[in-house]
Design a protein around this motif. Sequence first.
Motif, PDB file in Angstrom:
ATOM      1  N   GLY A  10       0.822  -1.214   0.000  1.00  0.00           N
ATOM      2  CA  GLY A  10       0.000   0.000   0.000  1.00  0.00           C
ATOM      3  C   GLY A  10       0.851   1.256   0.000  1.00  0.00           C
ATOM      4  N   ILE A  11       1.917   1.255   0.816  1.00  0.00           N
ATOM      5  CA  ILE A  11       2.803   2.428   0.854  1.00  0.00           C
ATOM      6  C   ILE A  11       3.489   2.624  -0.498  1.00  0.00           C
ATOM      7  CG2 ILE A  11       4.889   3.358   1.935  1.00  0.00           C
ATOM      8  CD1 ILE A  11       4.029   1.920   4.504  1.00  0.00           C
ATOM      9  N   LEU A  12       3.953   1.518  -1.088  1.00  0.00           N
ATOM     10  CA  LEU A  12       4.582   1.622  -2.413  1.00  0.00           C
ATOM     11  C   LEU A  12       3.587   2.130  -3.455  1.00  0.00           C
ATOM     12  CD1 LEU A  12       6.727  -1.658  -2.502  1.00  0.00           C
ATOM     13  CD2 LEU A  12       7.550   0.705  -2.306  1.00  0.00           C
ATOM     14  N   GLY A  13       2.342   1.679  -3.350  1.00  0.00           N
ATOM     15  CA  GLY A  13       1.329   2.132  -4.302  1.00  0.00           C
ATOM     16  C   GLY A  13       1.087   3.632  -4.208  1.00  0.00           C
ATOM     17  N   VAL A  14       1.047   4.153  -2.982  1.00  0.00           N
ATOM     18  CA  VAL A  14       0.867   5.595  -2.796  1.00  0.00           C
ATOM     19  C   VAL A  14       2.055   6.368  -3.357  1.00  0.00           C
ATOM     20  CG1 VAL A  14       0.819   7.414  -1.047  1.00  0.00           C
ATOM     21  CG2 VAL A  14      -0.688   5.443  -0.831  1.00  0.00           C
ATOM     22  N   LEU A  15       3.264   5.936  -2.995  1.00  0.00           N
ATOM     23  CA  LEU A  15       4.454   6.687  -3.416  1.00  0.00           C
ATOM     24  C   LEU A  15       4.656   6.603  -4.926  1.00  0.00           C
ATOM     25  CD1 LEU A  15       6.934   5.741  -0.543  1.00  0.00           C
ATOM     26  CD2 LEU A  15       5.490   7.770  -0.767  1.00  0.00           C
ATOM     27  N   ALA A  16       4.431   5.424  -5.505  1.00  0.00           N
ATOM     28  CA  ALA A  16       4.631   5.269  -6.955  1.00  0.00           C
ATOM     29  C   ALA A  16       3.602   6.088  -7.733  1.00  0.00           C
ATOM     30  CB  ALA A  16       4.536   3.791  -7.334  1.00  0.00           C
ATOM     31  N   THR A  17       2.341   6.004  -7.330  1.00  0.00           N
ATOM     32  CA  THR A  17       1.296   6.749  -8.046  1.00  0.00           C
ATOM     33  C   THR A  17       1.446   8.255  -7.840  1.00  0.00           C
ATOM     34  OG1 THR A  17      -0.185   4.876  -7.637  1.00  0.00           O
ATOM     35  CG2 THR A  17      -1.180   6.903  -8.423  1.00  0.00           C
ATOM     36  N   GLY A  18       1.735   8.648  -6.603  1.00  0.00           N
ATOM     37  CA  GLY A  18       1.952  10.077  -6.356  1.00  0.00           C
ATOM     38  C   GLY A  18       3.159  10.600  -7.115  1.00  0.00           C
ATOM     39  N   GLY A  19       4.234   9.802  -7.157  1.00  0.00           N
ATOM     40  CA  GLY A  19       5.424  10.210  -7.902  1.00  0.00           C
ATOM     41  C   GLY A  19       5.165  10.295  -9.400  1.00  0.00           C
ATOM     42  N   LEU A  20       4.375   9.352  -9.919  1.00  0.00           N
ATOM     43  CA  LEU A  20       4.033   9.386 -11.348  1.00  0.00           C
ATOM     44  C   LEU A  20       3.218  10.636 -11.692  1.00  0.00           C
ATOM     45  CD1 LEU A  20       4.040   7.888 -14.092  1.00  0.00           C
ATOM     46  CD2 LEU A  20       1.924   6.749 -13.374  1.00  0.00           C
TER      47      LEU A  20
END
Length: 391
Positions: free
Chosen positions: A279-289
Motif C-alpha cells: 500500500g505504501i509503495l502504491g501511494v508513493l509510486a502513483t503520487g510520484g508518477l
Amino acid sequence: MKAVRKIFDAGRRHFQPGGRLALLAPLFAAMETFFFIPGETSRRQPFIRDSLDLKRFMSVVILALAPPLLFGIYNTGYQASRTAGLPPDFLSVTARGLWIVMPLIIVSYGVGFFWEMLFAAIRRHPISEGFLVTGLLFPLTLPPTIPLWQAALGISFGVVIGKEIFGGTGRNIFNPALTGRAFLFFAYPARMSGDPVWVARLTPGVDAVTGATPLGLAALSQVGQKIETILAGSDFSFFRMLIGHHAGSIGETSALCCLAGAVILIATGVGSFRIIAGGILGVLATGGLLNLFAGPAAQPWFGLNPFYHLVMGGFAFGIVYMATDPVSAPGLEPAKWVYGFCIGALTVLIRVFNPAYPEGVMLSILFMNLFSPLLDHVGIALRLKKRIPNV
C-alpha cells in the motif's frame, strides 16, 4: 479462577439442549471462552496444534488498536476543549474525550453484539470473536459528532449486510466495519463530511464547530496554488499530520500511532507486512508518477509530495487495520503485494480525480475487497502453469 469455574459449571445445565435458557447457549459459550481456553479437541484428522486461535488472534488486533484508540480519546477531548475555551490540561481533556468517545464504542459493541447473538442463536453456532475487532474499528472511523442512533444503524448494516448475510465470520467478502461506514457516508453525508463534523460540541446552544482537516483544505486548492503551502499556512506541517494532533475521525488522525499498531501486527504475524508495504509503495509510486505531469495549469493535487498522502486522512489507519483483514484480503503472498499496491494507488487516484471525495481509502479498500478472490484465482492459475504435466 476456581470460583469463576464453579459458577460456569453450576449454570451450564440451563444452557444445554432442553434447558430453560438453551437459546442463549452461544452467549454462555462466549462468556466461558472469555475466561477459559476451550477444552474441546479435534476428533478427526488433520490435527493441527497452534496456540493462536481466533480469540487470541483478535486479542492481538485489539492490542494493536490501543495506540490510535488512546490517542483518539485524548485528541477528541483536546479539540473539543480548545474550541470551547476550556482548560487543556491532560486529565480534563482525557475525561472529556472519554465522555465523547465511550458512548460510541458502547453503542457499537452493544448493537453489534445483539445482532451477533441473534444470528448465532438462529444458526445454533457459537458467537464469533470477530466482532471484538469490528465493534472497535467501526467507531474509530467515525466523526466524534455522529449521533448515537446513526452509529447504531451503521454497525447494524455492517454486521448484518456486510457479514452475517454471507454466513458470518470467515465468509464475508467486504470488511464489515468499512461496510458500515460506507453506509453512513452515503446515507447521511452531512454527518460524515465537511468541516463542522470533526470537532465535538461542548458548549450548549452551539450547533456546529468548524474543524478543517488537511484533506478538506487540500480539496479547496485552486490551479496555481501549492497544497503544501496551503497546509503550512493553516499550521498543518508534515510532522503535525504525522502525530495527528488535529481534527478528524476519532482514530484515524495519527499515522504515528497506526505505525505502532503495524509493528505489533507484523511482529506477531497477525498482520501482513506485504499488504502494508504494498500500500505504501502504491501511494508513493502513483503520487510520484502524477508529479511528472504537474505543471502550471495542472491541478495542485498533481504536484503534491507523495509522502503527504501517507499522513493525510485515514490512509495509515485503513492500510494497517482494514486492508490486513485476513478474511477479505487475498491468501496468497504475491497477491497480497498486488492487493496492497492497488489500494495505495486507488487512494491517490480517487483523491486527485474526485475532489468531491478527497479521502479515498475507504472506497479503495472496499473495491479491492471485491477483487481479492480474483487475485487469488489468478495466483493459483499461474502456479499451476509452472507444474510439470504428468506424461
